[in-house]
Scaffold this motif. Structure first.
Motif, PDB file in Angstrom:
ATOM      1  N   ALA A 185      41.471  -2.446  37.627  1.00 19.64           N
ATOM      2  CA  ALA A 185      41.959  -1.776  36.428  1.00 19.64           C
ATOM      3  C   ALA A 185      42.700  -2.743  35.511  1.00 19.64           C
ATOM      4  N   GLU A 186      43.168  -3.875  36.060  1.00 14.92           N
ATOM      5  CA  GLU A 186      43.894  -4.868  35.269  1.00 14.92           C
ATOM      6  C   GLU A 186      42.975  -5.940  34.709  1.00 14.92           C
ATOM      7  N   ALA A 187      41.709  -5.931  35.072  1.00  9.13           N
ATOM      8  CA  ALA A 187      40.773  -6.954  34.622  1.00  9.13           C
ATOM      9  C   ALA A 187      40.240  -6.633  33.232  1.00  9.13           C
ATOM     10  N   ALA A 188      39.674  -7.654  32.578  1.00 14.33           N
ATOM     11  CA  ALA A 188      38.944  -7.432  31.332  1.00 14.33           C
ATOM     12  C   ALA A 188      37.580  -6.844  31.695  1.00 14.33           C
ATOM     13  N   ILE A 189      37.250  -5.688  31.123  1.00  5.98           N
ATOM     14  CA  ILE A 189      36.023  -4.972  31.472  1.00  5.98           C
ATOM     15  C   ILE A 189      35.049  -5.051  30.307  1.00  5.98           C
ATOM     16  N   ASP A 190      33.795  -5.347  30.620  1.00  5.40           N
ATOM     17  CA  ASP A 190      32.778  -5.445  29.576  1.00  5.40           C
ATOM     18  C   ASP A 190      31.427  -5.068  30.165  1.00  5.40           C
ATOM     19  N   SER A 191      30.510  -4.647  29.306  1.00  6.26           N
ATOM     20  CA  SER A 191      29.133  -4.384  29.724  1.00  6.26           C
ATOM     21  C   SER A 191      28.186  -5.170  28.832  1.00  6.26           C
ATOM     22  N   PRO A 192      27.454  -6.141  29.391  1.00  8.24           N
ATOM     23  CA  PRO A 192      26.467  -6.875  28.593  1.00  8.24           C
ATOM     24  C   PRO A 192      25.176  -6.101  28.385  1.00  8.24           C
ATOM     25  N   SER A 193      25.011  -4.990  29.086  1.00 10.07           N
ATOM     26  CA  SER A 193      23.749  -4.252  29.023  1.00 10.07           C
ATOM     27  C   SER A 193      23.804  -3.031  28.119  1.00 10.07           C
ATOM     28  N   HIS A 194      24.964  -2.410  27.978  1.00  9.47           N
ATOM     29  CA  HIS A 194      25.094  -1.170  27.220  1.00  9.47           C
ATOM     30  C   HIS A 194      26.393  -1.194  26.411  1.00  9.47           C
ATOM     31  N   THR A 195      26.403  -0.457  25.334  1.00 10.11           N
ATOM     32  CA  THR A 195      27.636  -0.246  24.590  1.00 10.11           C
ATOM     33  C   THR A 195      28.436   0.845  25.292  1.00 10.11           C
ATOM     34  N   VAL A 196      29.663   0.524  25.690  1.00  8.34           N
ATOM     35  CA  VAL A 196      30.475   1.466  26.462  1.00  8.34           C
ATOM     36  C   VAL A 196      31.796   1.725  25.763  1.00  8.34           C
ATOM     37  N   SER A 197      32.402   2.840  26.112  1.00  4.91           N
ATOM     38  CA  SER A 197      33.771   3.139  25.682  1.00  4.91           C
ATOM     39  C   SER A 197      34.674   3.025  26.907  1.00  4.91           C
ATOM     40  N   ILE A 198      35.850   2.447  26.723  1.00  6.55           N
ATOM     41  CA  ILE A 198      36.805   2.253  27.815  1.00  6.55           C
ATOM     42  C   ILE A 198      38.147   2.812  27.360  1.00  6.55           C
ATOM     43  N   ARG A 199      38.696   3.723  28.139  1.00  8.64           N
ATOM     44  CA  ARG A 199      39.953   4.360  27.749  1.00  8.64           C
ATOM     45  C   ARG A 199      40.845   4.529  28.976  1.00  8.64           C
ATOM     46  N   PRO A 200      42.157   4.661  28.752  1.00  2.18           N
ATOM     47  CA  PRO A 200      43.067   4.883  29.883  1.00  2.18           C
ATOM     48  C   PRO A 200      42.763   6.209  30.570  1.00  2.18           C
ATOM     49  N   ASP A 201      42.941   6.221  31.889  1.00  2.00           N
ATOM     50  CA  ASP A 201      42.728   7.441  32.676  1.00  2.00           C
ATOM     51  C   ASP A 201      43.756   7.422  33.803  1.00  2.00           C
ATOM     52  N   GLY A 202      44.929   8.042  33.534  1.00  2.24           N
ATOM     53  CA  GLY A 202      46.009   7.998  34.518  1.00  2.24           C
ATOM     54  C   GLY A 202      46.452   6.561  34.740  1.00  2.24           C
ATOM     55  N   GLU A 203      46.488   6.128  35.998  1.00  2.00           N
ATOM     56  CA  GLU A 203      46.858   4.748  36.307  1.00  2.00           C
ATOM     57  C   GLU A 203      45.650   3.817  36.281  1.00  2.00           C
ATOM     58  N   GLY A 204      44.502   4.366  35.958  1.00  2.00           N
ATOM     59  CA  GLY A 204      43.294   3.550  35.900  1.00  2.00           C
ATOM     60  C   GLY A 204      42.670   3.578  34.523  1.00  2.00           C
ATOM     61  N   ARG A 205      41.357   3.362  34.472  1.00  3.29           N
ATOM     62  CA  ARG A 205      40.622   3.346  33.208  1.00  3.29           C
ATOM     63  C   ARG A 205      39.287   4.058  33.412  1.00  3.29           C
ATOM     64  N   ARG A 206      38.774   4.626  32.333  1.00  2.00           N
ATOM     65  CA  ARG A 206      37.524   5.375  32.369  1.00  2.00           C
ATOM     66  C   ARG A 206      36.482   4.639  31.523  1.00  2.00           C
ATOM     67  N   VAL A 207      35.304   4.401  32.110  1.00  2.00           N
ATOM     68  CA  VAL A 207      34.200   3.729  31.418  1.00  2.00           C
ATOM     69  C   VAL A 207      33.061   4.724  31.252  1.00  2.00           C
ATOM     70  N   GLU A 208      32.591   4.881  30.014  1.00  2.00           N
ATOM     71  CA  GLU A 208      31.487   5.793  29.722  1.00  2.00           C
ATOM     72  C   GLU A 208      30.553   5.148  28.711  1.00  2.00           C
ATOM     73  N   LEU A 209      29.331   5.644  28.647  1.00  2.00           N
ATOM     74  CA  LEU A 209      28.401   5.193  27.620  1.00  2.00           C
ATOM     75  C   LEU A 209      28.907   5.655  26.261  1.00  2.00           C
ATOM     76  N   ALA A 210      28.975   4.733  25.317  1.00  2.00           N
ATOM     77  CA  ALA A 210      29.538   5.068  24.012  1.00  2.00           C
ATOM     78  C   ALA A 210      28.719   6.147  23.309  1.00  2.00           C
ATOM     79  N   ALA A 211      27.400   6.096  23.485  1.00  2.00           N
ATOM     80  CA  ALA A 211      26.530   7.083  22.843  1.00  2.00           C
ATOM     81  C   ALA A 211      26.352   8.341  23.677  1.00  2.00           C
ATOM     82  N   GLY A 212      26.995   8.391  24.843  1.00  2.00           N
ATOM     83  CA  GLY A 212      26.869   9.557  25.712  1.00  2.00           C
ATOM     84  C   GLY A 212      25.715   9.450  26.683  1.00  2.00           C
TER      85      GLY A 212
END
Length: 729
Positions: A185-212
């Protein structure tokens, strides 16, 4: 109302796989994924849907359930022969049945039997895996499609109904939501394959497809980057009356290199499946590799497809002349050598490795798309040469490239489009000079009654090391990895062992089938090295693990009035072609926006007189089709969305189509066929011909949709083909 674009099976019916949903949790260095596949029978006949699909090579299936209408049934792991017998009995009795089989490393087959008209089945399965470090990144790759492979799938053990087939025309999409907690959760997160959205989720983070949602046409890749040294991690949990622990390390030798002379043999896949993104990135990477060769080394390059070609014919010294000659060939490198005869090319490389006295290593760059893995791996084991493999592309055959490396004591790197391929290949190339650590040992805070692997014989800088151990008492405290480098320097990496969420003193003894995820991951690792089918089957059944000897099975015994009254018709779920495969589109650049109009330059124009004077019909058809594909690719998106805006012969003239073609199409219009239908039928022939492999996806889709909307087009296609002076290719 939700509109679903239904895929059409090879058998001619509608393929019922309607939706794929991926959800998961990434905690420290352990991943748990749940996938839901929704099948719907839109036909009037009873069907059996069969879907062959990939999962990560290290995935361990943990559960299977199916919901039929409102009824949810849980699957059980059963001995393979028994599962297949019970599945067939259920099918012939008219009952509902689900069979999930592992048909190869990282390859699975889902059978949904006796799906009745209008019926919906939601199949949900979960799996766990331990991701691997690549340099300073931890890389998680979730495959979504199988790229076409060279060779005979039957020789790899796939039954006819399991052999994948492909659809160029339709698409299937998936949704994804992953929660990241703990170390990553403390690392830099990225996706080279898809456009994603990254947002805080409690003490962690949530990764989802930006387009759904996104298409199932490439691996979903998520990378976690650390600028500092990667932390080791360890945890334990209950396993029956005892405990199981996992320790994960990434050793770092601090840039220490072995400077002794070596022979470098670089083997490059130039088969047709590498066309497009893969070969373009390979050319860029090879330039960097050639610049990294040392004066004390010798080297040779081999390119291969249906045949192989040695660039020099022998190992040559690193000089300005040899490097210049190699670079010139790199510049001209194309994926034009046919099939993927990987075994022949590696055999030639093994012969080269025997030349001279310096130790030799092989660097293999390929997408790994071959079915004959078994023979290639068996030969690699006896070669005495380390293979460092690089899997490139949007849907790499990880089973081939990773197992070749692990079998020979080398290392594997996977690179997808939009990643820094040259940088990653260069880093991987340097790993060939990493010295081997000695006196490797793991010290637990308690006495382990079993450890896997039992001993650590090989350890190189940058490796990912996962070690399981079993204890009678909780292994509380710290585990230490210690190793010695050549020259005597000793390095120790500690990791504090995290206890389970439930206090061990309060935890109840668990049965194997109710074992923790950690325990089942550990047993699955042991089973991969098991060569005794009886032992493997017994332990896999005990811990409810799918394996080469066991399958997942769900059967619903239906009331007599609800049973299927006829045998089901087979419906295979076709694969989408991997983006960038064989030149089919590209993964490079996740967002393409263009509003510039197309301008037909003089050198794009083709004229009947000059073409017919200088070219045979085969050359004419090839140039015309390629030129049209290039012109279609240059058009902005507005020509294709929301519908195709090419409906007149004048439009084709503007795209520089030869007059001989325009005249032939005009004859059909004069005969009474609607002009728009004739144009769409011709575009469809080009899009589905060999040259159409390079057509961008939005153009292909618009043409297919237009073909469906123009009711007369399907009947017109053969008419158009018959009047052309050649067939588009």
């Amino acid at each position: 109302m939700q509109v679903v674009a239904e895929m059409i099976s090879v058998e001619g019916g509608g393929v019922p796989l309607q939706d794929v949903r991926v959800e998961g949790e990434i905690r420290d260095l352990m991943v748990e994924i749940t996938t839901t596949q929704t099948y719907r029978n839109t036909e009037s006949a009873v069907i059996e849907a069969v879907y062959t699909f990939p999962l990560p090579l290290d995935a361990v299936l943990l559960s299977l359930s199916v919901t039929l209408d409102e009824r949810t049934l849980s699957g059980a792991v059963v001995a393979a022969a028994e599962a297949e017998e019970r599945y067939e009995e259920a099918i012939t009795d008219g009952d509902a049945a689900i069979l999930l089989q592992q048909i190869g490393p990282g390859l699975y087959s889902m059978n949904v039997g006796n799906l009745q008209p209008g019926e919906v089945a939601r199949v949900q399965f979960s799996y766990g895996l331990l991701p691997r470090w690549q340099g300073n990144e931890l890389r998680l790759a979730l495959p979504t499609t199988l790229a076409p492979r060279y060779g005979d799938p039957a020789a790899a053990g796939l039954a006819p109904h399991q052999q994948p087939e492909y659809s160029l025309l339709e698409s299937l999409r998936f949704s994804l939501s992953l929660r990241v907690s703990g170390l990553l959760a403390e690392a830099a997160i990225d996706s080279p394959s898809h456009t994603v959205s990254i947002r805080p989720d409690g003490e962690g983070r949530r990764v989802e497809l930006a387009a759904g949602r996104a298409e199932l046409d490439r691996d979903f890749v998520l990378s976690f980057s650390y600028n500092e040294a990667q932390p080791a991690s360890a945890r334990y949990d209950r396993d029956g009356s005892g405990y199981v622990a996992l320790a994960s390390f990434k050793p770092d030798f601090g840039g220490v290199r072995d400077e002794t002379p070596r022979s470098r043999i670089i083997v490059i896949d130039c088969s047709g499946s590498m066309t497009g993104d893969s070969i373009a990135q390979t050319r860029a990477a090879l330039k960097r590799i050639l610049g990294a060769l040392r004066p004390q080394d010798r080297f040779e390059l081999l390119s291969f497809g249906s045949q192989y070609r040695q660039w020099f014919g022998e190992l040559v010294p690193v000089t300005e002349d040899t490097l210049a000659r190699a670079l010139a060939q790199v510049q001209a490198l194309q994926a034009d050598m046919g099939g993927t005869e990987l075994g022949q090319a590696l055999e030639a490389a093994y012969r080269l490795s025997g030349q001279g006295t310096a130790p030799a290593d092989i660097l293999l760059i390929t997408d790994g798309e071959v079915w004959d893995r078994k023979g290639i791996l068996q030969r690699a084991r006896t070669s005495g040469t380390r293979l460092f493999t690089v899997g490139v592309g949007a849907a790499v055959a990880e089973d081939t490239v990773r197992q070749l490396a692990e079998t020979t004591g080398g290392a594997c790197e996977l690179v997808s489009p939009n990643e820094d391929m040259a940088g990653k290949i260069y880093r991987h190339f340097l790993r060939m000079d990493s010295p081997r650590a000695e006196a490797v040992r793991l010290e637990w805070p308690a006495t382990a009654r079993e450890q896997f692997p039992a001993s650590i014989d090989r350890l190189y800088s940058g490796d990912t090391l996962h070690v399981f151990a079993w204890f009678d008492e909780p292994p509380e405290g710290e585990v230490r990895l210690t190793y010695t480098l050549p020259g005597g320097r000793t390095i120790t990496q500690p990791a504090g062992i995290v206890p389970p969420a439930t206090d061990p003193a309060d935890a109840q003894e668990t049965s194997p089938e109710m074992a923790s995820t950690l325990a089942r991951l550990g047993v699955a690792a042991v089973l991969k090295a098991c060569d005794d089918p009886d032992v493997g089957q017994a332990r896999a059944t005990q811990y409810q693990l799918i394996s080469p000897w066991t399958h997942y099975l769900v059967v619903e015994i239906r009331a007599e009035a609800d049973k299927a009254g006829e045998l089901p018709e087979l419906r295979k779920v076709p694969q989408m072609l991997a983006a960038g495969w064989g030149g089919l589109g590209s993964v490079q650049g996740l967002v393409h926006l263009s509003s510039a109009p197309i301008i037909a330059s003089a050198d794009m124009c083709l004229y009947e007189d000059s073409l017919e004077a200088d070219l045979e019909p085969a050359g004419l058809e090839s140039i015309a089709a390629r030129t049209l594909v290039d012109a279609l690719n240059a058009l902005p998106e507005s020509y294709y969305v929301p519908r195709l805006k090419l409906e007149s012969l004048e439009d084709l003239v503007d795209l520089s189509l030869p007059p001989v073609v325009i005249d032939a199409l005009a004859d059909l219009v004069d005969a009474g066929y609607p002009e728009a239908d004739v144009v769409v039928a011709y575009l469809y022939l080009v899009a589905t011909g060999p040259s159409g492999n390079g057509l961008k996806r939005e153009a292909r889709r618009a043409i297919v949709v237009a073909c469906k909307r123009h009711e007369m087009v399907l009947g017109l296609i053969e008419e158009v083909r018959s009047v052309l002076p050649y067939t588009p290719s």
